[in-house]
Design a protein around this motif. Structure first.
Motif, PDB file in Angstrom:
ATOM      1  N   UNK A 195       0.478   3.070   4.664  1.00 23.94           N
ATOM      2  CA  UNK A 195      -0.159   2.722   5.602  1.00 23.94           C
ATOM      3  C   UNK A 195       0.226   0.969   5.846  1.00 23.94           C
ATOM      4  N   UNK A 196      -0.015   0.274   4.550  1.00 23.76           N
ATOM      5  CA  UNK A 196       0.213  -1.075   4.568  1.00 23.76           C
ATOM      6  C   UNK A 196       1.586  -1.507   4.859  1.00 23.76           C
ATOM      7  N   UNK A 197       2.622  -0.513   4.328  1.00 17.40           N
ATOM      8  CA  UNK A 197       3.952  -0.874   4.504  1.00 17.40           C
ATOM      9  C   UNK A 197       4.269  -0.619   5.909  1.00 17.40           C
ATOM     10  N   UNK A 198       3.844   0.302   6.342  1.00 18.02           N
ATOM     11  CA  UNK A 198       4.243   0.364   7.949  1.00 18.02           C
ATOM     12  C   UNK A 198       3.646  -0.435   8.918  1.00 18.02           C
ATOM     13  N   UNK A 199       2.352  -0.985   8.368  1.00 17.20           N
ATOM     14  CA  UNK A 199       1.843  -2.047   9.373  1.00 17.20           C
ATOM     15  C   UNK A 199       2.973  -3.491   9.366  1.00 17.20           C
ATOM     16  N   UNK A 218       9.627  -0.027  11.099  1.00 18.24           N
ATOM     17  CA  UNK A 218      11.017   0.636  10.995  1.00 18.24           C
ATOM     18  C   UNK A 218      11.058   1.502  10.165  1.00 18.24           C
ATOM     19  N   UNK A 219      10.297   1.516   8.887  1.00 22.92           N
ATOM     20  CA  UNK A 219      10.512   2.478   7.911  1.00 22.92           C
ATOM     21  C   UNK A 219       9.510   3.607   8.096  1.00 22.92           C
ATOM     22  N   UNK A 253      12.220  -2.722   2.466  1.00 27.65           N
ATOM     23  CA  UNK A 253      11.001  -3.322   3.287  1.00 27.65           C
ATOM     24  C   UNK A 253      11.036  -4.835   2.987  1.00 27.65           C
ATOM     25  N   UNK A 254      11.514  -5.261   1.670  1.00 27.19           N
ATOM     26  CA  UNK A 254      11.240  -6.584   1.342  1.00 27.19           C
ATOM     27  C   UNK A 254      12.640  -7.241   1.293  1.00 27.19           C
TER      28      UNK A 254
END
Length: 156
Positions: free
Chosen positions: A78-82, A86-87, A147-148
């Motif tokens: 959830x934090x990653x998608x926030x 695009x992921x 992501x990073x």
């Protein structure tokens, strides 16, 4: 073009590596390695099946903890998608793998305790489980890298 390291957004960085999750992840990887060692031992060894059963439990528990930490409204995904919507496809793929891996772990545990299941079949099932865990770990690492570290362009 990105010329230096990309900083992880604070919200995701904190969610990605809380101290308890780091310790849990390290313990889980150790459990998977212990299962792999038990699996790799000659199956003619006395107590081969018992050692396998003993190492399957912690792997199942560790994977359940992995699912708890990554899924849900306060999980890593959830934090990653926030931060990186695009992921979404990659997150959905990993979440789908969770259910399949949990089912595989349960099936291997059931087969391991049944004396009628031939050792060769059990060894094959554990091989497939270890492969699925390794592929899932790699996909997760690739997603975090994307992501990073992905260069989204914009500058030359």
């Amino acid at each position: 073009m990105v010329t230096g390291p990309i900083q992880q957004p604070p919200a995701v960085a904190a969610a990605a590596r809380p101290p308890a999750a780091r310790q849990s992840r390290s313990s889980f990887l150790g459990d998977v390695h212990a299962l792999a060692r038990a699996h790799a031992a000659p199956c003619g060894e006395p107590r081969w099946r018992e050692r396998l059963i003993r190492h399957l439990g912690p792997v199942g528990q560790g994977f359940a903890e992995h699912v708890r930490v990554t899924e849900g409204p306060t999980g890593l995904y959830a934090a990653l998608l926030h931060e990186a919507p695009r992921l979404d496809r990659g997150v959905r793929l990993l979440t789908g793998e969770h259910a399949a891996i949990v089912a595989t772990i349960a099936a291997v545990q059931q087969a391991a305790v049944l004396p009628g299941v031939p050792i060769e079949e059990l060894r094959d099932r554990v091989s497939r489980l270890l492969r699925a865990l390794d592929q899932h770990r790699q996909r997760g690492a690739d997603l975090l890298w994307e992501a990073y570290q992905a260069d989204l362009g914009g500058e030359d």
